[in-house]
Write an enzyme that holds these catalytic residues in place. Structure first.
Site, PDB file in Angstrom:
ATOM      1  N   HIS B  70     -13.559 -12.588  -3.820  1.00 13.61           N
ATOM      2  CA  HIS B  70     -12.792 -12.165  -2.635  1.00 13.61           C
ATOM      3  C   HIS B  70     -11.382 -11.749  -3.058  1.00 13.61           C
ATOM      4  O   HIS B  70     -10.907 -10.673  -2.703  1.00 13.61           O
ATOM      5  CB  HIS B  70     -12.743 -13.290  -1.606  1.00 13.61           C
ATOM      6  N   ASP B  99       0.802  19.845  -5.873  1.00 11.85           N
ATOM      7  CA  ASP B  99      -0.230  18.860  -6.216  1.00 11.85           C
ATOM      8  C   ASP B  99       0.442  17.779  -7.043  1.00 11.85           C
ATOM      9  O   ASP B  99       1.658  17.800  -7.224  1.00 11.85           O
ATOM     10  CB  ASP B  99      -1.383  19.512  -7.012  1.00 11.85           C
ATOM     11  N   TRP B 135      -9.030 -15.967  -8.514  1.00  9.59           N
ATOM     12  CA  TRP B 135      -8.533 -14.631  -8.900  1.00  9.59           C
ATOM     13  C   TRP B 135      -7.408 -14.752  -9.919  1.00  9.59           C
ATOM     14  O   TRP B 135      -7.076 -13.800 -10.598  1.00  9.59           O
ATOM     15  CB  TRP B 135      -8.105 -13.831  -7.668  1.00  9.59           C
ATOM     16  N   SER B 163      -6.774   2.466 -15.137  1.00  6.09           N
ATOM     17  CA  SER B 163      -6.710   3.303 -13.945  1.00  6.09           C
ATOM     18  C   SER B 163      -5.329   3.222 -13.291  1.00  6.09           C
ATOM     19  O   SER B 163      -4.726   4.245 -12.941  1.00  6.09           O
ATOM     20  CB  SER B 163      -7.799   2.854 -12.962  1.00  6.09           C
ATOM     21  N   SER B 164      -4.826   2.001 -13.145  1.00  9.86           N
ATOM     22  CA  SER B 164      -3.518   1.829 -12.499  1.00  9.86           C
ATOM     23  C   SER B 164      -2.407   2.471 -13.310  1.00  9.86           C
ATOM     24  O   SER B 164      -1.505   3.095 -12.758  1.00  9.86           O
ATOM     25  CB  SER B 164      -3.190   0.347 -12.349  1.00  9.86           C
ATOM     26  N   HIS B 247       3.539 -11.863 -10.467  1.00  8.19           N
ATOM     27  CA  HIS B 247       4.556 -11.766  -9.426  1.00  8.19           C
ATOM     28  C   HIS B 247       4.975 -10.343  -9.132  1.00  8.19           C
ATOM     29  O   HIS B 247       4.971  -9.931  -7.979  1.00  8.19           O
ATOM     30  CB  HIS B 247       5.736 -12.703  -9.613  1.00  8.19           C
ATOM     31  N   GLU B 249       3.142  -7.957  -9.423  1.00 13.03           N
ATOM     32  CA  GLU B 249       1.952  -7.451  -8.731  1.00 13.03           C
ATOM     33  C   GLU B 249       2.070  -7.617  -7.217  1.00 13.03           C
ATOM     34  O   GLU B 249       1.682  -6.746  -6.436  1.00 13.03           O
ATOM     35  CB  GLU B 249       0.706  -8.180  -9.265  1.00 13.03           C
ATOM     36  N   TYR B 251       4.709  -7.482  -5.494  1.00 12.84           N
ATOM     37  CA  TYR B 251       5.594  -6.435  -4.973  1.00 12.84           C
ATOM     38  C   TYR B 251       4.977  -5.064  -5.131  1.00 12.84           C
ATOM     39  O   TYR B 251       5.265  -4.153  -4.359  1.00 12.84           O
ATOM     40  CB  TYR B 251       6.972  -6.549  -5.619  1.00 12.84           C
ATOM     41  N   SER B 262       8.851   2.064   6.807  1.00  5.87           N
ATOM     42  CA  SER B 262      10.121   2.780   6.899  1.00  5.87           C
ATOM     43  C   SER B 262       9.944   4.226   7.359  1.00  5.87           C
ATOM     44  O   SER B 262      10.912   4.866   7.773  1.00  5.87           O
ATOM     45  CB  SER B 262      10.844   2.768   5.548  1.00  5.87           C
ATOM     46  N   HIS B 296       7.784 -19.595 -10.319  1.00  7.55           N
ATOM     47  CA  HIS B 296       7.736 -20.343  -9.051  1.00  7.55           C
ATOM     48  C   HIS B 296       6.279 -20.563  -8.610  1.00  7.55           C
ATOM     49  O   HIS B 296       6.036 -21.293  -7.669  1.00  7.55           O
ATOM     50  CB  HIS B 296       8.567 -19.675  -7.954  1.00  7.55           C
ATOM     51  N   HIS B 297       5.340 -19.912  -9.295  1.00  3.71           N
ATOM     52  CA  HIS B 297       3.924 -20.197  -9.040  1.00  3.71           C
ATOM     53  C   HIS B 297       3.478 -21.431  -9.823  1.00  3.71           C
ATOM     54  O   HIS B 297       2.316 -21.822  -9.745  1.00  3.71           O
ATOM     55  CB  HIS B 297       3.054 -19.008  -9.451  1.00  3.71           C
ATOM     56  N   THR B 322      15.122  -8.799   0.924  1.00  2.89           N
ATOM     57  CA  THR B 322      14.033  -8.717   1.893  1.00  2.89           C
ATOM     58  C   THR B 322      14.588  -8.792   3.309  1.00  2.89           C
ATOM     59  O   THR B 322      14.150  -8.065   4.203  1.00  2.89           O
ATOM     60  CB  THR B 322      13.003  -9.840   1.659  1.00  2.89           C
ATOM     61  N   LYS B 325      15.941  -5.538   4.424  1.00  2.00           N
ATOM     62  CA  LYS B 325      14.901  -4.624   4.893  1.00  2.00           C
ATOM     63  C   LYS B 325      14.543  -4.925   6.351  1.00  2.00           C
ATOM     64  O   LYS B 325      14.507  -4.018   7.192  1.00  2.00           O
ATOM     65  CB  LYS B 325      13.645  -4.763   4.023  1.00  2.00           C
ATOM     66  N   ARG B 444      -6.423 -25.938  -1.513  1.00  2.00           N
ATOM     67  CA  ARG B 444      -7.119 -24.661  -1.411  1.00  2.00           C
ATOM     68  C   ARG B 444      -8.337 -24.677  -2.332  1.00  2.00           C
ATOM     69  O   ARG B 444      -8.500 -25.563  -3.163  1.00  2.00           O
ATOM     70  CB  ARG B 444      -6.188 -23.509  -1.768  1.00  2.00           C
TER      71      ARG B 444
END
Lengths: 392, 526
Positions: B70, B99, B135, B163-164, B247, B249, B251, B262, B296-297, B322, B325, B444
């Site tokens: 998932h 293009d 994950w 790819s990315s 991390h 990732e 963002y 925006s 922080h993870h 943040t 924003k 979790r």
């Protein structure tokens, strides 16, 4: 309230701030009519305050930040909803065209920054408190296994005390063939016992993968990492039973390795420890004895259900592990069976039980496996056989 | 290409060999929606098992495969490719380019994705099952203790990374080289800005992830011990490397969403974005901070206290840009002339729910409190507020907003609004109670739970089923629009919309801006 606060002046400003917040809190809490029930109770909404000073500080910290967020949220969403209600095109408003304002931009950068500083101060002091491992009155080595905990009382006088703590909820409750008891999944065969009002230092490690030892009411969570030893500590202020769970995904039965801590009076603890030491001495005696097949089968069944069943199945039918029923090992030569039971199989989930079970239990469970599930080998293993095999 | 306006090729070869940014964008969008449904199916299985205490539907080992897949499918298959699809469609049209800068690379970066996910999904049928270490696949659960599918998983991650990276290089090259004359950086639409910064993040961190999985491969097959203490390695090293990727990732996923919001909020407020410059700087600040907050993870792994303090302070700082924003979006709405078409509704939903996710993020940043929050359902609630109500809501808003320009037909507004309200309510029914069970002590990634969590979990599951079903309404609305929607003829579909993409014909022709547009030098920004 902030027992851990060392900086007097910050605690002052914090108190003023908290009075303000208490007002906002009062208003907001009564609105939805929610009483913030704490953890452990059914349908609890909030973190338990717990029974330690650190837990109290963490809870206060949590609530302060929560209410700061609620206050900011009320302000921000208030402005937004005002706009949504009054500045809609259907009311015939003409859109203003203003944009950019250095003053406003500076204000909404600096003000949040200052709020953050007021959060960081108590957070830092609580963290320093949590990291003060010195002057512990006793040490317990906590080792995570797939999927149980081992507790070892270090540096106590006399016979050393170590035991495994397994989930004791019956499979029938988990698979819904039986009603669930109130401590469903949060009960173990042997809880950790510690004395009240005593600084207990936990040395946390793991045998296989990473686990995490978490008891919310003791405000302790520390990762158990194979090959490394982490430190943490607690000092429980109240006698009682506190339940927690493994918090780090550790494989199939991650959800089935609870933690139960009994906090008892110092006298009860001393008595308990004495009893455990006596038991340990008794096991030593048992190791020299010879048992009948019936005795070994009865003991072996209990050992099997605690240690083997999760992987090998209730009827020895296998699962994560291979089937025991009719297996070439359980129906083969005894040496091979002892080898696998004692030393495990490297690189698989089959652990080395030689270090986890005593010789009596090992002898019993191997005998059980060779004679249950239709294996009917008829041979029996005595503790001395296990002892001799270990000696090589 | 000059004067001959050739249309698309016919049949399958159009899609296989296309180098057209619009075709590739379309493929990315459909592919990501398919992955959204697949990842959603896994979520439905998870929520069905968690409907009641006790094991009912699946075994614990399979449950772990579901949570793992998932996460992987939603992050790498649904959210990331959906924004790449959006970038493909919109960036050339927004900056006045004909293009993407590297069209063949573009084709390739899309077409290696479907085989990668096919491989990943195929591991479900392998002996030992699909990857089941989450994950975040922490070692050694994902190495020494993993099934044979881990090797295929590593290969998939490599393909996704390639790819990315190719997609990002393409976006950087396009934005840097193909802007119409007069489209200076500080005039670019914010969606282009956020994607430019995102692309840099991707180029910086995808190789780090590739490094992590390569080290796993070495540990599994070639006898190294990067992540095993027995051989002199360290399992925590894996977490440091993973989150140094992981991390940023986060963002990578949310910055393009900021860009979308925006664009849409000013359009339906009929008022320019309040602080364009500060929005750009805030985006850059968030991107910078994303590199120095990874641990922080990992507050509970046993870092020294100095490390904990550093990562706590750095993480708290993210609240500042943040906040800038969020304040900007709300000030943009202030004294505008608001209307509430479906894209605007999803953006307002985003604003409210993303802000709540931001608040819980701030709470999680406080290291001592995190000792209680960490690895509980509180974290699950937090990141779903950010990922679903943040990224997915804004993506949905984007589809409703630009769909009329893409296909020249208007979606059914009533159905769109229904989709929003069901999504909004069901989302909160699903994830709000997860804050409660998390705080009360539910870890979790568990397939079964103790009795005091039962009611909230049932509520959560009901919400999830409704949320899942409401996405089928979205699918129906989009297909119905493409097949039989009411034709739109205005170039500028929405009266308040700004930007070059609204100056081309509706539906957008196969080739746009073969001649660069004239940019009015007086125009502040788009």
């Amino acid at each position: 309230m902030f027992s851990g606060l060392e900086l007097e002046n910050y605690s002052m400003s914090l108190n003023t701030f908290k009075r303000l917040l208490a007002f906002a809190a009062g208003v907001l809490v009564t609105l939805p009519g929610l009483a913030l029930a704490a953890g452990g109770e059914k349908n609890a909404l909030n973190m338990p305050v717990g029974v330690t000073d650190v837990g109290r500080s963490i809870f206060d910290l949590h609530m302060i930040i929560l209410w700061i967020c609620v206050a900011i949220g009320a302000l921000v969403f208030g402005v937004m909803f005002y706009s949504i209600i009054y500045h809609r095109k259907s009311r015939g408003v003409k859109p203003a065209q203003f944009h950019e304002s250095t003053k406003v931009e500076i204000a909404w950068t600096v003000v949040p920054f200052l709020i953050l500083i007021t959060m960081a101060v108590p957070a830092t002091s609580t963290l320093l408190d949590i990291y003060d491992f010195d002057d512990a009155d006793m040490d317990v080595l906590v080792t995570g296994y797939q999927w149980k905990w081992k507790y070892e009382y270090l540096a106590e006088d006399g016979e050393s005390v170590a035991f495994f703590s397994n989930l004791s909820t019956p499979q029938a409750e988990i698979y819904n063939t039986d009603g669930k008891n109130e401590n469903y999944l949060l009960e173990v065969d042997e809880p950790l016992v510690i004395p009240v009002d005593t600084k207990v230092r936990f040395l946390v490690t793991a045998n296989d993968v990473i686990h995490s030892w978490w008891v919310p009411e003791l405000a302790v969570k520390k990762d158990a990492i194979p090959g490394f030893i982490n430190e943490t500590w607690t000092r429980a202020n109240e006698i009682g039973t506190y339940r927690g769970q493994c918090a780090e995904l550790c494989g199939k039965d991650h959800g089935f390795m609870p933690i139960v801590v009994e906090v008892v009076s110092k006298e009860d603890y001393a008595a308990w420890l004495g009893e455990k030491q006596e038991q340990a001495a008794k096991v030593k005696e048992l190791m020299a004895q010879t048992f009948s097949l019936e005795e070994l089968m009865a003991r072996g069944k209990a050992v099997y259900e605690r240690n083997c069943l999760a992987c090998h199945g209730a009827r020895g039918e296998g699962g994560v592990g291979t089937a025991i029923a009719g297996s070439p090992i359980a129906t083969g030569e005894l040496g091979g069976h002892l080898e696998i039971g004692i030393n495990g199989v490297a690189g698989t989930a089959m652990q080395a039980f030689g270090g986890q079970l005593n010789d009596v239990d090992l002898a019993a469970v191997i005998t059980y496996q060779r004679n249950a599930f239709g294996n009917n080998m008829g041979d029996l293993v005595q503790p001395i056989d296990v002892f001799n095999y270990k000696q090589g | 290409m000059g004067d001959h306006h050739h249309g698309p090729a016919k049949g399958l070869s159009r899609w296989l060999f296309t180098t057209n940014h619009k075709d590739i964008g379309t493929m990315y969008l459909w592919f990501s929606f398919a992955m959204f449904l697949l990842g959603g199916t896994f979520a439905m299985i998870i929520r069905a098992e968690l409907f009641q205490p006790g094991m009912q539907l699946v075994e614990p080992a399979f449950f772990n495969q579901m949570t793992t897949l998932h996460g992987l499918v939603m992050v790498f298959g649904a959210i990331m490719p959906s924004f790449v699809g959006l970038a493909n469609w919109l960036i050339p049209m927004m900056i006045g380019a004909p293009d993407m800068a590297l069209p063949r690379l573009n084709n390739w970066s899309f077409w290696i994705l479907p085989p990668a996910f096919l491989l990943l999904a195929s591991t479900l049928f392998m002996e030992g099952g699909a990857p089941a270490a989450g994950w975040t696949f922490y070692a050694p659960l994902s190495t020494t203790y993993a099934g044979p599918s881990v090797t295929i998983f590593i290969f998939c991650i490599h393909i996704l990374g390639v790819s990315s990276i190719m997609g990002s290089i393409n976006i950087i090259a396009t934005v840097m080289n193909m802007r119409a004359p007069g489209m200076s950086y500080m005039k670019m639409p914010l969606f282009v800005w956020t994607w430019l910064i995102t692309a840099f993040l991707l180029v910086a961190v995808m190789p780090v992830l590739a490094g992590a999985v390569t080290m796993m491969l070495m540990d599994v097959h070639f006898g190294t011990s990067f992540f095993s203490a027995a051989g002199g390695g360290d399992p925590v090293l894996f977490q440091h490397i993973f989150w140094f990727f992981g991390h940023p990732e986060v963002y990578i996923i949310i910055l393009p969403a900021f860009g979308v919001v925006s664009q849409i909020i000013p359009a339906f407020s009929r008022k320019p974005l309040f602080g364009y410059d500060s929005m750009v700087y805030a985006t850059a600040a968030i991107a910078f901070l994303s590199f120095i907050v990874w641990a922080h993870h990992m507050y509970t792994v046993g870092m020294p206290v100095a490390g904990e303090l550093f990562f706590m302070y750095a993480t708290m700082l993210i609240a500042v840009p943040t906040g800038v924003k969020v304040f900007n979006w709300i000030t943009t709405m202030w004294r505008g002339a608001l209307t509430f078409e479906t894209p605007m509704l999803f953006c307002i939903g985003f604003l409210v729910l993303f802000t709540i996710g931001g608040f819980t993020g701030l709470m999680l940043s406080i290291a001592p409190a995190d000792f209680q929050y960490h690895d509980s359902y509180f974290v699950v609630a937090h990141f779903h507020y950010v990922m679903v109500a943040g990224a997915v809501f804004s993506m949905t808003a984007a589809v409703y907003f630009w769909l009329p320009k893409w296909c020249g037909k208007m979606y059914n507004e009533t159905m769109g609004k229904t989709h929003f309200w069901i999504s909004f309510i069901a989302f909160n029914v699903t994830f709000f109670p997860q804050h409660f069970v998390g705080l009360a002590g539910m870890p979790r990634r568990i397939p079964d739970y103790s009795l005091q969590f039962a009611d909230f979990n049932m509520m959560s599951s009901i919400g999830a089923f409704v949320y899942g079903a409401s996405q089928l309404l979205f699918l129906y609305n989009v297909i119905a629009t493409i097949v039989a929607g009411k034709p739109v003829s205005d170039d500028k579909v929405w009266d308040g919309a700004e930007g070059l993409e609204w100056t081309v014909a509706t539906p957008a022709p196969y080739h746009t801006f073969e001649v660069p547009p004239k940019i009015d030098p007086a125009h502040a920004h788009f």
